[in-house]
Design an enzyme around this catalytic site. Structure first.
Site, short mmCIF file in Angstrom:
data_model
loop_
_atom_site.label_atom_id
_atom_site.label_comp_id
_atom_site.label_asym_id
_atom_site.label_seq_id
_atom_site.Cartn_x
_atom_site.Cartn_y
_atom_site.Cartn_z
N CYS A 230 0.84 -1.20 0.00
CA CYS A 230 0.00 0.00 0.00
C CYS A 230 0.88 1.25 0.00
O CYS A 230 0.59 2.24 -0.70
CB CYS A 230 -0.90 -0.03 1.23
SG CYS A 230 -2.57 0.59 0.92
N ARG B 69 9.62 -14.65 15.77
CA ARG B 69 9.44 -15.80 16.66
C ARG B 69 9.81 -17.10 15.94
O ARG B 69 10.43 -17.99 16.53
CB ARG B 69 7.99 -15.85 17.15
CG ARG B 69 7.72 -16.96 18.15
CD ARG B 69 8.50 -16.71 19.43
NE ARG B 69 8.49 -17.88 20.31
CZ ARG B 69 9.35 -18.89 20.21
NH1 ARG B 69 10.27 -18.87 19.26
NH2 ARG B 69 9.28 -19.89 21.05
N CYS C 4 12.73 -20.15 16.87
CA CYS C 4 12.53 -21.60 16.93
C CYS C 4 13.52 -22.30 15.99
O CYS C 4 14.14 -23.29 16.37
CB CYS C 4 11.10 -21.96 16.53
SG CYS C 4 10.09 -22.56 17.91
#
Lengths: 155, 266
Positions: free
Chosen positions: B119, B223, B227
């Site tokens: 956008c 996140r 991991c």
């Protein structure tokens, strides 16, 4: 050489051999070959014997051995031990040194679905981070230290 | 005991596999709908209270910045988000709950951060905001806030299905030196402790969120990188198609669960 189980067919064969008491297969890794007999690797990976005191330190080190992330054990001074895997208490009474060695070197041979990493393997892995590529989780000497230590956990 | 586990009894199955000579693990079962739980439910009462109260939720600081950015004219077009979209509290309701969503120009699903940057490029003629920059996190959190309490609503159709499947494949694939797959912890071992931490089910209902460990706001991809690093796998770059596909799968897997953005996690 690739990892110990290059194809599903070979993997099935290897597993079938692994559960036969008289079956003997060779596990191959870039790190070195070892002989699997039944559910054990009877021969040590190094000529020098493992050192239990060094082994204990590796087991407790969460950046090196990683053991306590998943296992608990008779280590009262250690907080936050894992509960994802069998308790290490008494493992030296339950298993022989050779059986312990196979469970560290290549646990997938006994349980294909295991979360336990193969500590002496470099092949057949996907997207290994650059810092660890071509390296085993532990060296042969470190594994022998751990085997020597775990064998002392008799009760 | 409070320890719970999902899925099937692994050791028994594994023993059967060895006896039968099968070494190919069966694909893990999806967590049944009634057993799905947000990471919120695994948190301490104190951390839940911190999320619930805007006076203590640290992510609110980013929301204030996000609101200011929403109303600020930017780019060669000299236009603000609000000039086209009006009041975000109305126009952005549900937007985060529907992302990642199909983008015709990209020819693939895009996540909320990518939608915002598209956008900016198209309507504002402004430079993209960098992944994990304060401005992109703030704007994303402000938009995502408008979906709070709404159910995750991922529509899968003929166009998005291949990307969902790719994301599921990534979730099921063993990776890294430790040779672990997401599914092993988050489908099979949730509720149990990895060292001191309870393994959650990995439902991304609260992103971007404030992690006490980070002392800051971060995206789902940040996140996921944590991991992958723990598995000693090479993380995908921010914005990589593999990451967006994984986001799509995780959001679809959490379909119907309530959005919490911006959440707080340990």
């Amino acid at each position: 050489m690739e990892g110990p189980c290059p194809t599903p067919a070979a993997a099935v064969l290897v597993a079938a051999l692994a559960v036969m008491p008289s079956g003997m297969v060779r596990g191959d890794t870039a790190a070195g070959a070892y002989a699997v007999v039944g559910d054990a690797v009877p021969a040590p990976l190094t000529a020098a014997p493992g050192d239990p005191a060094r082994g204990r330190a590796i087991v407790l080190n969460r950046q090196v051995g990683l053991c306590l992330l998943c296992h608990s054990g008779p280590f009262p001074e250690e907080r936050f031990q894992g509960e994802l895997a069998p308790d290490l208490r008494g493992v030296g009474a339950r298993l022989s040194e050779g059986q312990i060695r196979l469970r560290i070197v290549e646990p997938g041979r006994l349980n294909a679905a295991t979360i336990m990493p193969a500590y002496f393997r470099t092949g057949g892995l996907t997207r290994v981070a650059p810092a660890f590529r071509g390296k085993t989780v532990l060296t042969a000497g470190q594994i022998e230290d751990i085997v020597a230590f775990l064998a002392t956990l008799k009760d | 005991m409070s320890a719970r586990r999902g899925g099937r009894p692994l050791p028994a199955l594994a023993a059967a596999c060895v006896v039968l000579g099968f070494t190919q693990a069966a694909p893990a079962a999806e967590i049944p709908s009634a057993e799905r739980r947000s990471g919120y439910e695994f948190m301490s009462r104190e951390t839940r209270a911190m999320q619930d109260d805007d006076a203590t939720n640290p992510a609110v600081l980013w929301l204030l910045d996000g609101e200011a950015l929403w109303n600020r004219k930017d780019g060669a077009a000299g236009r603000a988000c609000a000039d086209c979209h009006g009041n975000a509290r109305a126009s952005m309701k549900g937007a985060a709950a529907r992302h990642p969503a199909w983008d015709a120009a990209a020819g693939r699903p895009v996540n909320l951060e990518q939608r915002i940057n598209a956008c900016r490029a198209g309507r504002q003629q402004a430079a993209p905001l960098a992944y994990e920059s304060r401005d992109l996190l703030a704007l994303t959190a402000y938009v995502a806030r408008q979906s709070r309490g709404m159910p995750v609503d991922i529509a899968i159709d003929k166009r998005t299905k291949p990307f969902l499947d790719a994301g599921r494949d990534t979730f099921m694939r063993r990776q890294g030196q430790l040779n672990l797959a997401c599914t092993q912890c988050h489908d099979e071992l949730w509720g149990r402790k990895l060292a001191g931490s309870t393994i959650p089910q990995a439902h991304p209902t609260g992103y971007p969120l404030y992690r006490l460990e980070w002392q800051g706001l971060g995206s789902l991809q940040r996140r996921l990188r944590n991991c992958l690093t723990g598995m000693r796998a090479e993380p995908y770059p921010f914005g990589a198609p593999e990451f967006v596909d994984l986001e799509l799968y995780l959001m679809w897997r959490a379909r119907g669960m309530k959005m919490e953005s911006p959440a707080v996690r340990p």
